[in-house]
Design an enzyme around this catalytic site. Structure first.
Site, mmCIF file in Angstrom:
data_model
loop_
_atom_site.group_PDB
_atom_site.id
_atom_site.type_symbol
_atom_site.label_atom_id
_atom_site.label_comp_id
_atom_site.label_asym_id
_atom_site.label_seq_id
_atom_site.Cartn_x
_atom_site.Cartn_y
_atom_site.Cartn_z
ATOM 1 N N GLU A 126 0.828 -1.216 0.000
ATOM 2 C CA GLU A 126 0.000 0.000 0.000
ATOM 3 C C GLU A 126 0.857 1.260 0.000
ATOM 4 O O GLU A 126 0.499 2.261 -0.622
ATOM 5 C CB GLU A 126 -0.953 0.006 1.202
ATOM 6 N N GLU A 140 -1.191 -2.422 -9.680
ATOM 7 C CA GLU A 140 -1.212 -3.608 -8.828
ATOM 8 C C GLU A 140 -0.047 -4.556 -9.088
ATOM 9 O O GLU A 140 0.489 -5.148 -8.160
ATOM 10 C CB GLU A 140 -2.558 -4.335 -8.956
HETATM 11 N N1 BES Z 1 -5.932 -1.122 -4.473
HETATM 12 C C1 BES Z 1 -6.062 -2.343 -3.789
HETATM 13 C C2 BES Z 1 -7.361 -2.467 -3.027
HETATM 14 C C3 BES Z 1 -8.530 -2.871 -3.880
HETATM 15 C C4 BES Z 1 -8.683 -4.186 -4.238
HETATM 16 C C5 BES Z 1 -9.465 -1.950 -4.285
HETATM 17 C C6 BES Z 1 -9.759 -4.552 -5.021
HETATM 18 C C7 BES Z 1 -10.531 -2.313 -5.061
HETATM 19 C C8 BES Z 1 -10.683 -3.626 -5.437
HETATM 20 C C9 BES Z 1 -4.926 -2.542 -2.797
HETATM 21 O O1 BES Z 1 -3.758 -1.873 -3.100
HETATM 22 C C10 BES Z 1 -4.586 -4.002 -2.831
HETATM 23 O O2 BES Z 1 -4.076 -4.448 -3.805
HETATM 24 N N2 BES Z 1 -4.904 -4.729 -1.772
HETATM 25 C C11 BES Z 1 -4.691 -6.155 -1.706
HETATM 26 C C12 BES Z 1 -3.583 -6.512 -0.765
HETATM 27 C C13 BES Z 1 -2.231 -6.444 -1.377
HETATM 28 C C14 BES Z 1 -1.161 -6.693 -0.356
HETATM 29 C C15 BES Z 1 -2.068 -7.407 -2.519
HETATM 30 C C16 BES Z 1 -5.951 -6.783 -1.183
HETATM 31 O O3 BES Z 1 -6.730 -6.072 -0.534
HETATM 32 O O4 BES Z 1 -6.142 -7.975 -1.389
HETATM 33 ZN ZN ZN Z 2 -2.640 -2.662 -4.621
#
Ligand code: BES
Ligand code: ZN
Length: 724
Positions: free
Chosen positions: A301, A323
């Protein structure tokens, strides 16, 4: 995937510059009221303005002093259109909107979350806007490229905490026990990164080397679980400032644990929200694995604060930039903080391996994919964007070399700060720094689904390399008949040296005469699998057995063998025979691949008689490493030994090892607390070999538990009971 063709992009002639938003959430009736003034620039005269709005009641709309007499909604496109009697001339205007909404229970938009503290239910109002849910909280131009400045004010009951992306600049008394908290202007940013949170919170804080105030917020009674995350965040922040050579753009970074949260964490600029298991560490009950996961989540994050927030994708088609990149760099940061964690080897299983599996299916999709409607946008937060994305970035980093990779990134982030980009802009930055043909090399890795398998064989004195698209199923392979050719960076290593080259269609090489063995894809840095001829595979037996090859290469060999067997390319027996080369294996991640290879075979056999032979094989395979590790944590353990111990226990127990089962049952029945690192393994064995008594105990434990991590541990074994 059925494509919806509707074009849902907003027109380009209304440009939002600034939002002054005031919101008043009602934590008892779960509603909110709001007013906003959006400063817009019209690029042409118009009578109509369309923006995003979903499940919001718009009460009044005026532009400057002119009220709109007609508001229409397009539910499918999630928009509202304001029609004015007179043409509004092009130029700068103030669009003022008042509205009402619901604090929903869908964990998206502006929503409510609740928790129990001291026997009472308490509520929180919080937000989750990515990808397309800012429009549920206030009418807005809800596209990543419509960056603007946000001035947020929240009307809250006195005594509660209000958090947003920036620090409060004023608190003013409001009627009936409320106060208005006004936050400093945000940087120029996308709507999906905005956040506001209202509730009762406790926090701890620390300053980073660069002077950023970092705080971790929890609901009351949990702040003692915030220490690990706070330390971690401060270190990660310092790491990225140095790595990107760009200061963190805000003066505060808040991280908030939210009791009800849809994903694991969300990178809202300066106000990162987390599910509790993604942030909180309970020293007596949190496993080392969870701690490691938390460090990775934070590093992920915080990477977005630059890569994603400062520089943002133009449209969701390029989501993978966000991502995939964050999922790569989180490992780099964690490796810097905790070099003893052997985290890059784990990348091979948690990212690379996951991606290779999904992308081996016919129904995969290219990393870059056209998306239109929010339903489609939501679909691409998947393992292709995350794990294949991170894996092809790792492949590229390996090709460019560490320093050019870092310089390219820094150049890209500086050049596009506060702006939006597409994939090609990142390639251009790397090309400028490295002078290598990055765009050409990367084209099919991001533009096409799937990946190649490289067939390596010897013909007389020549080494022949050929590529074709890999499918996990031969039926898919036939059906697809895909002739894609990738630019595959190949590294060939043998006992004497490593050779790097590119493979497109086919290559004939003359290897040096005296090689004892040949390993393709050194460090498994390429996103492909290797199928060795029998004779080349045989040459790898001894360097695996004697651990001459490093863990990642040993891992790659066994993983590809099991997968080729699964795909019907080689007989399963070939994979199982080669397994004996791993009898001295001591690397956790290599073991996870062996374990998953065996359990996939087990799944195929189901409850047939072959299953008991396979159980015997599993027991024979895992017993030596278990005997080395034992049940209890030791001083001499490496970081990953804790994971390996738990893996070995779980596999042996599930395969029916009587001693292991008895000991797990004894530990479960004992009043002494089970070490969190082996708790999952004990629970799974107890459930697999348990009956109604154990089931009832676990259900009771589940219901009474307040630590989310432990609740998940229990919940996830409830399906392991064999008794119908
Ligand atoms: N930007 C994402 C959160 C997100 C996920 C928003 C799906 C909308 C839809 C965040 O940066 C993220 O990728 N979170 C991951 C964890 C990460 C360590 C891979 C998650 O929440 O699974
Ligand atoms: Zn992310």
């Amino acid at each position: 995937m059925q494509k919806k063709k509707t074009n849902v992009r907003l027109s380009k002639y209304v440009v939002p510059i600034k939002y002054d938003i005031k919101l008043h959430p009602d934590l008892e009736n779960f509603t909110f009221g709001g007013t906003e003034v959006i400063t817009v620039i019209l690029l042409k005269d118009t009578k109509e303005i369309t923006l995003h709005s979903k499940e919001i009641d718009i009460e009044t709309v005026r532009i400057d002093k002119e009220f709109s007499q007609k508001i229409t909604y397009n539910q499918k496109a999630e928009t509202a259109t304001f029609v004015f009697d007179k043409k509004i001339p092009k130029g700068r205007h103030a669009l003022t909107i008042s509205f009402q909404g619901i604090l929903n229970d869908k964990m998206r938009g502006f929503y409510r979350s609740s928790y129990v503290y001291e026997g009472k239910v308490h509520n929180i109002a919080t937000t989750q806007f990515e990808a397309t849910d800012a429009r549920r909280a206030f009418p807005c131009f809800d596209e990543p490229a419509q960056k603007a400045i946000f001035n947020v004010s929240l009307v809250i009951p006195k005594g509660k905490t209000a958090i947003s992306n920036t620090l409060p600049i004023s608190k003013v008394e409001h009627e009936a026990g409320f106060e208005v908290v006004k936050f400093a202007p945000s940087p120029k940013m996308s709507t999906y990164l905005l956040a506001f949170i209202v509730g009762d919170f406790e926090y701890i804080e620390k300053k980073s080397k660069g002077g950023v105030l970092v705080r971790v917020y929890t609901t009351p009674g949990k702040v003692h679980q915030a220490g690990f995350s706070l330390d971690c965040a401060v270190k990660v922040l310092d790491f990225y400032e140095k790595y990107f050579d760009i200061k963190y753009p805000l003066n505060t970074l808040d991280m908030i644990a939210i009791p009800d949260f849809a994903s694991l964490a969300m990178e809202n600029w300066g106000a990162v929200t987390y599910r509790e298991v993604g942030l909180l560490v309970d020293e007596n009950n949190t496993s080392l694995g969870s701690k490691q996961m938390i460090a990775l989540v934070i590093a992920h994050e915080l990477a977005h604060q630059w890569f994603g927030n400062l520089v943002t994708m133009e449209w969701w088609t390029h989501l993978w930039l966000n991502e995939g990149f964050a999922s790569y760099i989180e490992f780099l940061a964690v490796d810097d903080l905790y070099p003893e964690w052997d985290i890059w080897t784990q990348f091979l299983t948690y990212e690379h391996g996951v991606a290779l599996r999904l992308d081996g299916l016919l129904n995969t999709h290219p990393i870059e994919i056209p998306v239109h409607h929010p339903d489609e946008i939501g679909e691409i937060f998947d393992e292709v964007s995350y794990s294949k994305g991170s894996s092809v970035i790792r492949m590229l980093a390996d090709y460019l070399g560490e320093e050019d990779f870092r310089l390219g990134l820094s150049h890209y982030l500086k050049k596009h700060s506060y702006k939006n980009t597409e994939t090609i802009h990142l390639w251009e930055a790397f090309e400028k720094i490295s002078k290598k043909p990055v765009a050409k090399m990367m084209q099919n890795w991001t533009g096409r689904g799937g990946y190649p398998v490289i067939n390596a064989s010897l013909e007389r004195d020549n080494l022949i390399l050929k590529q074709n698209r890999f499918f996990l199923s031969s039926i898919s392979k036939k059906k697809a008949n895909d002739k894609t050719i990738w630019q595959v960076p190949i590294s060939l290593s043998n006992s004497n040296k490593t050779q790097k080259l590119f493979l497109s269609v086919e290559k004939k090489l003359v290897p040096s005469k005296d090689f004892e063995w040949l390993k393709l894809n050194q460090g498994e840095s390429g996103f492909y699998r290797t199928a060795y001829s029998k004779e080349l595979l045989a040459s790898l037996y001894s360097p695996v057995l004697n651990k001459v090859l490093p863990p990642i290469d040993r891992l790659g060999i066994v993983r590809d063998l099991f997968t080729l067997a699964e795909a019907g390319v080689i007989p399963t027996i070939d994979a199982l025979e080669f397994l004996s080369a791993y009898k001295n294996e001591d690397n956790y991640t290599v073991w996870t691949e062996i374990a998953s290879g065996l359990s996939r075979i087990e799944q195929t056999f189901g409850k047939t008689s072959a299953k008991s032979n396979l159980d015997k094989l599993t027991i024979n395979t895992f017993t030596p490493i278990f005997q080395k590790l034992g049940w209890e944590k030791k001083e001499s353990d490496s970081h990953t030994d804790a994971f390996l111990r738990s893996l070995a226990i779980a596999r042996l127990g599930r395969a029916g090892d009587k001693k292991i089962i008895d000991e797990a049952k004894r530990k479960f029945a004992s009043s002494k607390s089970i070490h969190p690192d082996i708790r999952s393994a004990v629970y799974t064995i107890v459930a697999t070999h348990g009956g109604i008594k154990e089931y009832n105990i676990l259900v009771k434990m589940y219901k009474e538990e307040t630590l989310h991590e432990e609740k998940n541990r229990i919940g996830s074994v409830l399906g392991d009971f064999q008794d119908d």
